[in-house]
Design a protein around this motif. Structure first.
Motif, PDB file in Angstrom:
ATOM      1  N   GLN A 186      -9.459   6.960   3.425  1.00  0.00           N
ATOM      2  CA  GLN A 186      -9.621   6.021   2.315  1.00  0.00           C
ATOM      3  C   GLN A 186     -11.092   5.893   1.931  1.00  0.00           C
ATOM      4  O   GLN A 186     -11.464   5.941   0.753  1.00  0.00           O
ATOM      5  CB  GLN A 186      -9.059   4.650   2.688  1.00  0.00           C
ATOM      6  CG  GLN A 186      -7.551   4.602   2.770  1.00  0.00           C
ATOM      7  CD  GLN A 186      -7.062   3.272   3.314  1.00  0.00           C
ATOM      8  OE1 GLN A 186      -7.663   2.237   3.067  1.00  0.00           O
ATOM      9  NE2 GLN A 186      -5.974   3.311   4.067  1.00  0.00           N
ATOM     10  N   GLU A 187     -11.934   5.715   2.952  1.00  0.00           N
ATOM     11  CA  GLU A 187     -13.374   5.583   2.706  1.00  0.00           C
ATOM     12  C   GLU A 187     -13.944   6.873   2.118  1.00  0.00           C
ATOM     13  O   GLU A 187     -14.743   6.835   1.174  1.00  0.00           O
ATOM     14  CB  GLU A 187     -14.102   5.224   4.004  1.00  0.00           C
ATOM     15  CG  GLU A 187     -15.603   5.074   3.853  1.00  0.00           C
ATOM     16  CD  GLU A 187     -16.015   3.852   3.042  1.00  0.00           C
ATOM     17  OE1 GLU A 187     -17.155   3.851   2.542  1.00  0.00           O
ATOM     18  OE2 GLU A 187     -15.220   2.924   2.907  1.00  0.00           O
ATOM     19  N   ALA A 239     -12.933   7.092  -1.525  1.00  0.00           N
ATOM     20  CA  ALA A 239     -13.674   6.137  -2.346  1.00  0.00           C
ATOM     21  C   ALA A 239     -15.109   6.612  -2.576  1.00  0.00           C
ATOM     22  O   ALA A 239     -15.628   6.530  -3.691  1.00  0.00           O
ATOM     23  CB  ALA A 239     -13.673   4.756  -1.685  1.00  0.00           C
ATOM     24  N   MET A 274       0.855  -1.169   0.000  1.00  0.00           N
ATOM     25  CA  MET A 274       0.000   0.000   0.000  1.00  0.00           C
ATOM     26  C   MET A 274       0.901   1.232   0.000  1.00  0.00           C
ATOM     27  O   MET A 274       1.873   1.296   0.730  1.00  0.00           O
ATOM     28  CB  MET A 274      -0.898  -0.022   1.245  1.00  0.00           C
ATOM     29  CG  MET A 274      -1.963   1.027   1.184  1.00  0.00           C
ATOM     30  SD  MET A 274      -3.204   0.956   2.488  1.00  0.00           S
ATOM     31  CE  MET A 274      -3.959  -0.610   2.203  1.00  0.00           C
ATOM     32  N   SER A 328      -6.422   7.154   8.638  1.00  0.00           N
ATOM     33  CA  SER A 328      -6.120   6.602   7.322  1.00  0.00           C
ATOM     34  C   SER A 328      -7.336   5.870   6.737  1.00  0.00           C
ATOM     35  O   SER A 328      -7.697   6.067   5.578  1.00  0.00           O
ATOM     36  CB  SER A 328      -4.931   5.645   7.426  1.00  0.00           C
ATOM     37  OG  SER A 328      -4.583   5.161   6.162  1.00  0.00           O
TER      38      SER A 328
END
Length: 98
Positions: free
Chosen positions: A32-33, A36, A1, A28
Motif C-alpha cells: 500500500q505504501e 502510494a 477495504m 499488504s
C-alpha cells in the motif's frame, strides 16, 4: 477495504516480504505504501512535465511577439537612461517635464 489478487515474480515477492519484515510492516501495508509513493512520483513527474511544456509554449509565444515587434530600444538601454536622468524634482520647470 478491497481485496485484490495480483501476480508478482517470486524473486520480487521475496524482496517485498524481506523488506516489509525489516521495516516491521505487513506485506499488504508495505505494498500500500509503495503504491502510494509511486503514485506521488508519477503525479509529480507529470506536473513537472506539464509545467515545463507551459514554460516552453510561453517562451515560444514571447519569441513570436518579439519577432513581430521589430527593432527598438532594448530594456537595458531604457533602464540606464532612467537611472542616469535627474529626478523630476531637480529638473528645470522650463523643460516641460514638471
Amino acid at each position: 477495504m478491497a481485496r485484490v489478487n495480483i501476480t508478482i515474480p517470486d524473486g520480487l515477492l521475496e524482496e517485498i516480504d524481506r523488506t516489509a519484515a525489516d521495516m516491521g510492516e505487513t506485506r499488504s501495508g508495505f505494498l500500500q505504501e509503495a503504491g502510494a509513493r509511486y503514485i506521488t512520483v508519477i503525479v509529480g513527474e507529470r506536473e513537472r512535465s506539464e509545467r515545463s511544456e507551459r514554460i516552453s509554449r510561453a517562451q515560444d509565444r514571447a519569441r513570436e511577439i518579439g519577432e513581430r515587434m521589430g527593432p527598438g530600444p532594448d530594456g537595458v538601454t531604457m533602464m540606464r537612461e532612467l537611472r542616469d536622468a535627474p529626478p523630476r524634482w531637480m529638473r528645470d520647470k522650463d523643460d516641460g517635464d514638471a
